[in-house]
Write a protein that holds these residues in place. Structure first.
Motif, mmCIF file in Angstrom:
data_model
loop_
_atom_site.group_PDB
_atom_site.id
_atom_site.type_symbol
_atom_site.label_atom_id
_atom_site.label_comp_id
_atom_site.label_asym_id
_atom_site.label_seq_id
_atom_site.Cartn_x
_atom_site.Cartn_y
_atom_site.Cartn_z
ATOM 1 N N ILE A 46 41.993 35.102 35.203
ATOM 2 C CA ILE A 46 43.341 35.326 35.743
ATOM 3 C C ILE A 46 43.979 33.999 36.130
ATOM 4 O O ILE A 46 45.172 33.775 35.885
ATOM 5 C CB ILE A 46 43.288 36.300 36.944
ATOM 6 N N ASN A 47 43.195 33.069 36.707
ATOM 7 C CA ASN A 47 43.729 31.752 37.061
ATOM 8 C C ASN A 47 44.182 30.979 35.833
ATOM 9 O O ASN A 47 45.132 30.195 35.904
ATOM 10 C CB ASN A 47 42.693 30.935 37.837
ATOM 11 N N LEU A 48 43.500 31.167 34.712
ATOM 12 C CA LEU A 48 43.851 30.437 33.496
ATOM 13 C C LEU A 48 45.055 31.025 32.762
ATOM 14 O O LEU A 48 45.945 30.291 32.336
ATOM 15 C CB LEU A 48 42.659 30.400 32.540
ATOM 16 N N VAL A 49 45.063 32.339 32.588
ATOM 17 C CA VAL A 49 46.100 32.948 31.744
ATOM 18 C C VAL A 49 47.152 33.724 32.524
ATOM 19 O O VAL A 49 48.159 34.126 31.949
ATOM 20 C CB VAL A 49 45.479 33.861 30.661
ATOM 21 N N GLY A 50 46.923 33.967 33.783
ATOM 22 C CA GLY A 50 47.878 34.722 34.587
ATOM 23 C C GLY A 50 47.501 36.191 34.669
ATOM 24 O O GLY A 50 46.825 36.732 33.790
ATOM 25 N N ASP A 52 49.491 38.864 34.530
ATOM 26 C CA ASP A 52 50.158 39.734 33.547
ATOM 27 C C ASP A 52 49.407 39.769 32.225
ATOM 28 O O ASP A 52 49.162 40.836 31.661
ATOM 29 C CB ASP A 52 51.598 39.278 33.319
ATOM 30 N N VAL A 53 49.061 38.593 31.712
ATOM 31 C CA VAL A 53 48.321 38.533 30.444
ATOM 32 C C VAL A 53 46.969 39.214 30.592
ATOM 33 O O VAL A 53 46.528 39.950 29.710
ATOM 34 C CB VAL A 53 48.154 37.068 29.976
ATOM 35 N N PHE A 54 46.314 38.984 31.726
ATOM 36 C CA PHE A 54 45.005 39.601 31.938
ATOM 37 C C PHE A 54 45.114 41.118 31.928
ATOM 38 O O PHE A 54 44.361 41.794 31.221
ATOM 39 C CB PHE A 54 44.390 39.116 33.263
ATOM 40 N N GLN A 55 46.045 41.665 32.721
ATOM 41 C CA GLN A 55 46.175 43.122 32.828
ATOM 42 C C GLN A 55 46.655 43.748 31.517
ATOM 43 O O GLN A 55 46.203 44.824 31.146
ATOM 44 C CB GLN A 55 47.129 43.493 33.964
ATOM 45 N N GLN A 56 47.586 43.095 30.830
ATOM 46 C CA GLN A 56 48.181 43.696 29.635
ATOM 47 C C GLN A 56 47.378 43.448 28.370
ATOM 48 O O GLN A 56 47.466 44.229 27.426
ATOM 49 C CB GLN A 56 49.607 43.173 29.446
#
Length: 173
Positions: A46-50, A52-56
Motif C-alpha cells: 500500500i505504501n508503494l502503490v497507494g 486505491d490501486v491496492f484495493q482495486q
C-alpha cells in the motif's frame, strides 16, 4: 568487424544490466517480492502503490490468480480421471467380448454408465482447465502491472547502463 561485434556485445550487456538494476520488485506467484526474495506485506505494498490501486487491483488480481490456479489443476485432474474412466470402459468392453463399442453400449448398462460418466468428467475437466487458464492469465497480467507500479514508485536508483548520452553511471529519481 571484430571490434564492432565486441562493441555491440558490450552495449547489449550494459542494457541488460540497466534493465535488471531497475527491477527492485518482482512478482512471485500471487505475491510481490523484493530483491532478497521477501514477500512484501500488504502495508508495504500500500505504501508503494497507494491504497486505491491496492484495493482495486491487487486484491482482485490475487483472487483471480489463485482461483485460476485451482481451476487449472482441477481441470487437469478431471481430464485425467475422465481418461482413466475411458480406458477402464475400453478394457471392460474388451473383456465382455463385444464386437464393437456401440453394441456394448446398447446391451450393457454398466458400460454405458462408465462411458457417459467418463465423458462428463472429461468435459467438466476441459471446461475447468479453460476457465483456469483465462483467470490465471488475467490475474498474472494485473499483478505484473502492480509490479511495474511498485518499481516506478521507488525513490531513486544508481544504475550502470544506457543513458541518454551513451553508456555510463546514471542516478534515476
Amino acid at each position: 568487424m571484430r571490434k564492432l561485434l565486441i562493441l555491440c556485445g558490450l552495449v547489449a550487456a550494459f542494457l541488460c544490466l540497466a534493465q535488471n538494476a531497475n527491477a527492485q520488485y518482482a512478482r512471485q506467484g500471487a505475491n510481490i517480492v523484493d530483491k532478497s526474495g521477501y514477500v512484501l506485506s500488504d502495508s508495504q505494498l500500500i505504501n508503494l502503490v497507494g491504497n486505491d490501486v491496492f484495493q482495486q487491483t491487487v486484491v482482485g488480481a490475487r483472487k483471480q490468480y489463485k482461483a485460476g490456479n485451482g481451476f487449472l489443476w482441477g481441470g487437469v485432474a478431471g481430464i485425467g480421471l475422465g481418461l482413466a474412466g475411458a480406458v477402464l470402459t475400453g478394457i471392460k468392453v474388451g473383456k465382455a467380448n463385444y464386437n464393437d463399442v456401440e453394441t456394448a453400449l446398447k446391451n450393457d448398462s454398466s458400460i454405458a454408465a462408465m462411458y457417459l460418466g467418463s465423458t462428463a468428467v472429461m468435459s467438466l475437466g476441459a471446461s475447468a482447465l479453460s476457465a483456469g487458464i483465462v483467470l490465471k492469465t488475467i490475474g498474472k497480467k494485473r499483478l505484473d502491472w502492480v509490479e511495474g507500479q511498485a518499481n516506478a514508485a521507488k525513490g531513486y536508483s544508481l544504475d550502470l547502463g544506457a543513458t541518454p548520452y551513451g553508456v555510463g553511471l546514471a542516478v534515476r529519481f
